[in-house]
Write an enzyme that holds these catalytic residues in place. Structure first.
Site, PDB file in Angstrom:
ATOM      1  N   CYS A  22       0.816  -1.219   0.000  1.00  0.00           N
ATOM      2  CA  CYS A  22       0.000   0.000   0.000  1.00  0.00           C
ATOM      3  C   CYS A  22       0.848   1.266   0.000  1.00  0.00           C
ATOM      4  O   CYS A  22       0.325   2.364  -0.157  1.00  0.00           O
ATOM      5  CB  CYS A  22      -0.937   0.008   1.199  1.00  0.00           C
ATOM      6  SG  CYS A  22      -2.205  -1.242   1.073  1.00  0.00           S
TER       7      CYS A  22
ATOM      8  N   HIS B  27      -2.780   7.192   3.418  1.00  0.00           N
ATOM      9  CA  HIS B  27      -3.276   5.958   2.799  1.00  0.00           C
ATOM     10  C   HIS B  27      -4.584   5.582   3.497  1.00  0.00           C
ATOM     11  O   HIS B  27      -4.719   5.730   4.708  1.00  0.00           O
ATOM     12  CB  HIS B  27      -2.239   4.843   2.951  1.00  0.00           C
ATOM     13  CG  HIS B  27      -2.775   3.504   2.569  1.00  0.00           C
ATOM     14  ND1 HIS B  27      -3.370   3.278   1.349  1.00  0.00           N
ATOM     15  CD2 HIS B  27      -2.840   2.330   3.253  1.00  0.00           C
ATOM     16  CE1 HIS B  27      -3.761   2.018   1.295  1.00  0.00           C
ATOM     17  NE2 HIS B  27      -3.460   1.426   2.437  1.00  0.00           N
TER      18      HIS B  27
ATOM     19  N   ASN C   1     -10.147   0.601   0.434  1.00  0.00           N
ATOM     20  CA  ASN C   1      -8.690   0.620   0.311  1.00  0.00           C
ATOM     21  C   ASN C   1      -8.315   0.185  -1.108  1.00  0.00           C
ATOM     22  O   ASN C   1      -8.407  -0.995  -1.443  1.00  0.00           O
ATOM     23  CB  ASN C   1      -8.094  -0.334   1.357  1.00  0.00           C
ATOM     24  CG  ASN C   1      -6.576  -0.381   1.310  1.00  0.00           C
ATOM     25  OD1 ASN C   1      -5.946   0.141   0.389  1.00  0.00           O
ATOM     26  ND2 ASN C   1      -5.977  -1.020   2.299  1.00  0.00           N
TER      27      ASN C   1
HETATM   28  O1  UT7 Z   1      -3.527  -1.329   3.575  1.00  0.00           O
HETATM   29  C1  UT7 Z   1      -2.664  -2.352   3.971  1.00  0.00           C
HETATM   30  C2  UT7 Z   1      -2.531  -2.375   5.431  1.00  0.00           C
HETATM   31  N1  UT7 Z   1      -3.712  -2.957   6.024  1.00  0.00           N
HETATM   32  C3  UT7 Z   1      -4.245  -2.416   7.102  1.00  0.00           C
HETATM   33  O2  UT7 Z   1      -3.814  -1.367   7.540  1.00  0.00           O
HETATM   34  C4  UT7 Z   1      -5.347  -3.163   7.812  1.00  0.00           C
HETATM   35  C5  UT7 Z   1      -5.151  -3.108   9.308  1.00  0.00           C
HETATM   36  N2  UT7 Z   1      -6.132  -3.868  10.040  1.00  0.00           N
HETATM   37  C6  UT7 Z   1      -7.410  -3.477  10.185  1.00  0.00           C
HETATM   38  O3  UT7 Z   1      -7.815  -2.485   9.632  1.00  0.00           O
HETATM   39  C7  UT7 Z   1      -8.310  -4.262  11.103  1.00  0.00           C
HETATM   40  O4  UT7 Z   1      -7.534  -5.145  11.880  1.00  0.00           O
HETATM   41  C8  UT7 Z   1      -9.402  -5.073  10.346  1.00  0.00           C
HETATM   42  C9  UT7 Z   1     -10.399  -4.114   9.742  1.00  0.00           C
HETATM   43  C10 UT7 Z   1      -8.788  -5.927   9.271  1.00  0.00           C
HETATM   44  C11 UT7 Z   1     -10.155  -5.973  11.339  1.00  0.00           C
HETATM   45  O5  UT7 Z   1     -10.678  -5.195  12.405  1.00  0.00           O
HETATM   46  P1  UT7 Z   1     -10.418  -5.615  13.926  1.00  0.00           P
HETATM   47  O6  UT7 Z   1     -11.085  -4.616  14.730  1.00  0.00           O
HETATM   48  O7  UT7 Z   1      -8.921  -5.777  14.100  1.00  0.00           O
HETATM   49  O8  UT7 Z   1     -11.176  -6.988  14.017  1.00  0.00           O
HETATM   50  P2  UT7 Z   1     -10.615  -8.450  14.374  1.00  0.00           P
HETATM   51  O9  UT7 Z   1      -9.907  -9.019  13.193  1.00  0.00           O
HETATM   52  O10 UT7 Z   1      -9.900  -8.409  15.681  1.00  0.00           O
HETATM   53  O11 UT7 Z   1     -11.956  -9.231  14.599  1.00  0.00           O
HETATM   54  C12 UT7 Z   1     -12.833  -8.902  15.686  1.00  0.00           C
HETATM   55  C13 UT7 Z   1     -14.076  -9.768  15.565  1.00  0.00           C
HETATM   56  C14 UT7 Z   1     -13.776 -11.251  15.343  1.00  0.00           C
HETATM   57  O12 UT7 Z   1     -14.776 -11.985  15.996  1.00  0.00           O
HETATM   58  P3  UT7 Z   1     -14.491 -12.684  17.405  1.00  0.00           P
HETATM   59  O13 UT7 Z   1     -13.294 -13.579  17.212  1.00  0.00           O
HETATM   60  O14 UT7 Z   1     -14.218 -11.546  18.345  1.00  0.00           O
HETATM   61  O15 UT7 Z   1     -15.759 -13.408  17.666  1.00  0.00           O
HETATM   62  C15 UT7 Z   1     -13.933 -11.430  13.853  1.00  0.00           C
HETATM   63  O16 UT7 Z   1     -14.305 -12.738  13.504  1.00  0.00           O
HETATM   64  O17 UT7 Z   1     -14.819  -9.347  14.413  1.00  0.00           O
HETATM   65  C16 UT7 Z   1     -15.068 -10.466  13.582  1.00  0.00           C
HETATM   66  N3  UT7 Z   1     -15.101 -10.011  12.199  1.00  0.00           N
HETATM   67  C17 UT7 Z   1     -16.214  -9.567  11.617  1.00  0.00           C
HETATM   68  N4  UT7 Z   1     -17.470  -9.455  12.039  1.00  0.00           N
HETATM   69  C18 UT7 Z   1     -18.382  -8.970  11.187  1.00  0.00           C
HETATM   70  C19 UT7 Z   1     -14.065  -9.924  11.327  1.00  0.00           C
HETATM   71  N5  UT7 Z   1     -14.504  -9.428  10.155  1.00  0.00           N
HETATM   72  C20 UT7 Z   1     -15.832  -9.209  10.311  1.00  0.00           C
HETATM   73  C21 UT7 Z   1     -16.826  -8.714   9.452  1.00  0.00           C
HETATM   74  N6  UT7 Z   1     -18.078  -8.599   9.929  1.00  0.00           N
HETATM   75  N7  UT7 Z   1     -16.567  -8.315   8.190  1.00  0.00           N
END
Ligand code: UT7
Length: 329
Positions: free
Chosen positions: A116, A256, A286
């Site tokens: 990115c 970004h 993104n």
């Molecule tokens: O551009 C390249 C660089 N990339 C980035 O900068 C991305 C950086 N990361 C992020 O932006 C975030 O970590 C994400 C948006 C990818 C994920 O958000 P998060 O707040 O870190 O969520 P998580 O992965 O910790 O998941 C939290 C919960 C999980 O459920 P449990 O285990 O707590 O029951 C996931 O299964 O949210 C769940 N989850 C969702 N729920 C509904 C993950 N994706 C989804 C979804 N809808 N789409």
């Protein structure tokens, strides 16, 4: 002889027509508009639906628009760099294909992959060809068909990405405008958290890799999030400090667009008024190498000559960096 700076003298963007909304996504995977808006800040993203269109098509549209808008003939271009993680093919470079499609014949061209941070790295690289006095007109295009590597059955990655392209023209400036400073960094330890498992020399494509969905984006969101917040903020604050700028001196942060929470955290570390931050993640998601030039394109009418802009990015690699620009027009 006056010092030559590399200045952006034109910008153009291209976006596919198809709008993939959170409502449509929530019919494809177990997710909701509320979760995506709260955790990422995306409402919709654009998708290249036609299976016969590739990154070079959306990239060519942006470059064609840029040439027309800046009244530049394709013959005048010396160099074109395409930043992308979704090239049309492993080789040749998508930059070569774009140059052919838009009629750029007197230039050399190549791709640059820095996740990115691709656009920031490519702009930094291009600026050096201008600053030496060797080249007069360079195009940098960030172009992506992210939908070609997104698994639309994986709810943790499919809401994040969109397709699009943004292109800028870079020319010499002897009035002190243009690129003033840059900080670029990378750390390959980050590759474990964000990568594409198969399709490269490590694991060439096979029936097994396709069955295991290893040609899609693999991301461990939380570590990437933590690194992104701290590294993007570190370089943005450092570039301010070493140029003796406070938040009052900055007209715009051009970050970004990976996650609204990351953008807000970076702006807050810079003590920046939120009104000075370009944000279009809600509409386009993104778009990887295209986020920053698309922001510049959308905000171009509000920019004034002499405005201080900080471009800031973080991406796969890990790669990160910031560039300080005095807007030239
Ligand atoms: O551009 C390249 C660089 N990339 C980035 O900068 C991305 C950086 N990361 C992020 O932006 C975030 O970590 C994400 C948006 C990818 C994920 O958000 P998060 O707040 O870190 O969520 P998580 O992965 O910790 O998941 C939290 C919960 C999980 O459920 P449990 O285990 O707590 O029951 C996931 O299964 O949210 C769940 N989850 C969702 N729920 C509904 C993950 N994706 C989804 C979804 N809808 N789409």
């Amino acid at each position: 002889m006056k010092k030559i700076n590399a200045a952006i003298t034109g910008v153009y963007g291209a976006l596919p027509e198809y709008v993939l909304t959170n409502e449509e996504l929530s019919k494809m995977v177990d997710t909701t508009d509320e979760w995506i808006m709260t955790r990422i800040g995306i409402k919709e993203r654009r998708i290249l639906k036609d299976p016969n269109t590739a990154t070079s098509d959306i990239g060519s549209e942006a470059v064609m628009g840029l040439l027309k808008k800046t009244n530049t003939s394709p013959d005048e271009i010396d160099l074109l760099i395409c930043a992308t993680v979704t090239p049309d093919m492993q080789f040749p470079a998508t930059a070569n294909i774009i140059s052919d499609k838009v009629g750029i014949k007197n230039a050399f061209s190549y791709d640059l992959n820095a996740g990115c941070s691709g656009f920031v790295y490519a702009l930094a690289t291009a600026s050096k060809f201008i600053e030496t006095g060797a080249y007069k007109k360079v195009i940098v295009v960030g172009a992506e068909k992210m939908s070609s590597i997104v698994d639309y059955t994986n709810r943790s990655t499919c809401p994040i990405f969109g397709d699009g392209a943004g292109a800028i023209l870079l020319e010499p400036n002897t009035e002190g405008m243009g690129i003033q400073d840059m900080i670029l960094q990378s750390d390959g330890v980050g590759r474990i958290h964000l990568h594409q498992k198969a399709g490269g020399s490590l694991k060439p494509a096979s029936h097994e890799t396709v069955d295991a969905k290893e040609h899609f984006i693999y991301q461990e969101g939380q570590p990437v999030f933590k690194w992104a917040v701290s590294k993007m903020a570190d370089v943005s604050v450092e570039i301010m400090k070493r140029n003796n700028m406070t938040s009052d001196d900055i007209a715009w942060l051009v970050p970004h667009q990976a996650n609204l929470r990351i953008i807000e955290a970076v702006a807050s570390r810079m003590k920046l008024d939120p009104a000075k931050v370009m944000i279009n993640i809600r509409e386009f998601g993104n778009t990887t190498s295209a986020t920053i030039p698309l922001c510049l394109w959308q905000w171009e009418n509000q920019l004034k000559k002499g405005d201080n802009l900080i471009l800031s990015s973080f991406g796969a690699g890990f790669t990160w960096g910031s560039i300080y620009i005095k807007w030239a027009y």
